[in-house]
Scaffold this motif. Structure first.
Motif, PDB file in Angstrom:
ATOM      1  N   ARG A  28       4.314   0.283  -6.886  1.00 15.54           N
ATOM      2  CA  ARG A  28       5.679  -0.231  -6.881  1.00 15.54           C
ATOM      3  C   ARG A  28       5.791  -1.702  -7.286  1.00 15.54           C
ATOM      4  NH1 ARG A  28       5.990   3.968  -3.634  1.00 15.54           N
ATOM      5  NH2 ARG A  28       4.514   3.106  -2.147  1.00 15.54           N
TER       6      ARG A  28
ATOM      7  N   LYS B 239       6.615   5.601   3.564  1.00 15.97           N
ATOM      8  CA  LYS B 239       7.281   4.710   2.609  1.00 15.97           C
ATOM      9  C   LYS B 239       8.707   4.372   3.042  1.00 15.97           C
ATOM     10  CE  LYS B 239       4.606   6.698  -1.175  1.00 15.97           C
ATOM     11  NZ  LYS B 239       4.656   7.654  -2.304  1.00 15.97           N
TER      12      LYS B 239
ATOM     13  N   ASP C 153       3.819   5.039  -7.502  1.00 15.03           N
ATOM     14  CA  ASP C 153       3.326   4.414  -6.278  1.00 15.03           C
ATOM     15  C   ASP C 153       2.913   2.956  -6.463  1.00 15.03           C
ATOM     16  OD1 ASP C 153       3.614   6.269  -4.189  1.00 15.03           O
ATOM     17  OD2 ASP C 153       1.920   7.435  -4.911  1.00 15.03           O
TER      18      ASP C 153
END
Length: 417
Positions: free
Chosen positions: A176, A201, A174
């Motif tokens: 990212r 997302k 997560d």
């Protein structure tokens, strides 16, 4: 060389087990936790710490070799084995597997696997058990032969000794943006996975995902070394199908639009849709592959869900129902089956990705490096964990050490001639 005793040690995986069905339904998060009720059988909460069980084989010369049992992050999803429970796996290992191991000759990896991992009461052993026990047996065979694990694989599967590294693929979790930067600064071959596992997302009509893809490509040129040009690989957990409908044409249209956003890059889209069964997945993925190829797209689809066991991998490879097959090692079971899976993909001209899960351990990750290099797979996952650095170090360094050992042995052989 025989096994004279067996040791079991409970441990931890490198991430968590997640209830994919609950997350897909849109549960809220609270810090690192998910809020809500678990849906998948076996889960008591939506996110649970991953566990492992190490098995140590005490050999007749006193050496102890180890393997690790565990399952994947999204256990129980996509026709996978249920959630890993240490106590249940330990009880079965002690009652069924340990008696088979005692006094077994470990010098021949494939023969020993066939004996120790035979069916019990008409069914396969849990795949996590196959995975961990086969790791230990591979290490035992290498100890007997005084070689690397990769050399045992090459010998028993009649493969040439490798000379080339396998491209490394890192996954972001997560975090990212920060983790993409880490990957680019370390010049990872394939990136970033992205963990696009929810509607939030993916975004309405996939716009949030498309923005992320373009950002990754842009960021690569901004901070990457001159000449660095990775493959872009995104796992969308079936959200293209969920958003646009389970229609091969609509799914292909969206994939092509994403590929057009980054025309200078090879694009991998993993799990564009989950059609609910292996047969349905096979039929529909064939259509998507054919449509992408007919359009000359630079996008390639990667199958994961509904393609788990060696039999599944062979079906998808023979049908060319994906451009690349993820051979997810804990889901495949025995390490030997992963080798056979890579070879099946190569036989049919399909990409072989030696994968796995963030929930694995350092021990299983090192084994995967030997399997990937020995079979010369097309790519290998940097695992375990979601921190990026650790997986790159563990798998990347093991690969480099292995290739250095093999190069040294070749030079020694040449010098002795």
């Amino acid at each position: 060389m025989t096994v004279i005793d067996v040791i079991l040690a409970p441990g931890n995986g490198s991430f968590f087990y997640d209830d994919q069905a609950a997350i897909r339904a849109g549960v809220a998060s609270d810090g690192f936790r998910y809020v809500g009720t678990a849906v998948t059988p076996g889960f008591t909460t939506i996110r649970m710490p991953s566990r492992s069980l190490s098995i140590g084989l005490v050999l007749s010369d006193g050496t102890i070799v180890w393997g690790d049992m565990m399952s994947v992050q999204y256990s129980g999803a996509g026709s996978r084995d249920p959630l890993f429970h240490t106590e249940r796996i330990e009880a079965l290992t002690r009652s069924v597997v340990v008696p088979r191991l005692l006094s077994v000759d470990v010098s021949n990896f494939l023969e020993t696997c066939s004996h120790v991992l035979a069916y019990h009461s008409g069914s396969r052993l849990p795949l996590s058990v196959e995975y961990g026990v086969s790791q230990a047996l591979l290490r035992a065979a290498a100890h007997v032969a005084r070689t690397t694990l990769a050399e045992v694989i090459c010998s028993e599967f009649f493969l040439p000794l490798p000379t080339k590294r396998v491209p490394l693929y890192a996954q972001s979790g997560d975090a990212r943006e920060i983790n993409v930067d880490k990957m680019i600064l370390k010049s990872v071959d394939v990136l970033p996975h992205g963990l696009i596992n929810s509607r939030d997302k993916f975004g309405p009509s996939g716009e949030k995902f498309r923005q992320f893809v373009k950002w990754v490509a842009k960021r690569t040129t901004e901070i990457g070394e001159p000449g660095y040009h990775p493959t872009l690989h995104f796992d969308v957990y079936g959200w293209i199908g969920l958003e646009f409908g389970m229609d091969a044409g609509k799914i292909t249209d969206f994939i092509c639009s994403v590929a057009d956003d980054v025309p200078d890059y090879r694009l991998h889209i993993e799990s564009p849709a989950d059609f609910g069964s292996t047969d349905a997945q096979l039929d529909e993925y064939v259509k998507i592959v054919n449509l992408l190829d007919a359009r000359g797209s630079n996008a390639r689809i990667v199958v994961d869900e509904q393609c788990n066991t060696l039999d599944d991998i062979r079906l998808f490879a023979e049908a060319k129902a994906a451009h690349i097959v993820q051979i997810k090692m804990p889901d495949v079971g025995s390490v030997a089956d992963t080798v056979w899976g890579v070879l099946a993909c190569k036989e049919h001209g399909v990409g072989a990705y030696v994968g796995g899960s963030c929930s694995e351990t350092d021990l299983s990750a090192r084994v995967s490096a030997h399997v990937a290099v020995a079979t010369q797979a097309d790519m290998i996952l940097a695992k375990p964990g979601m921190g990026v650095d650790e997986g790159i170090s563990i798998v990347g360094n093991e690969q480099n050490r292995l290739l250095a050992v093999l190069a040294h042995r070749r030079s020694q052989t040449q010098n002795s001639l």
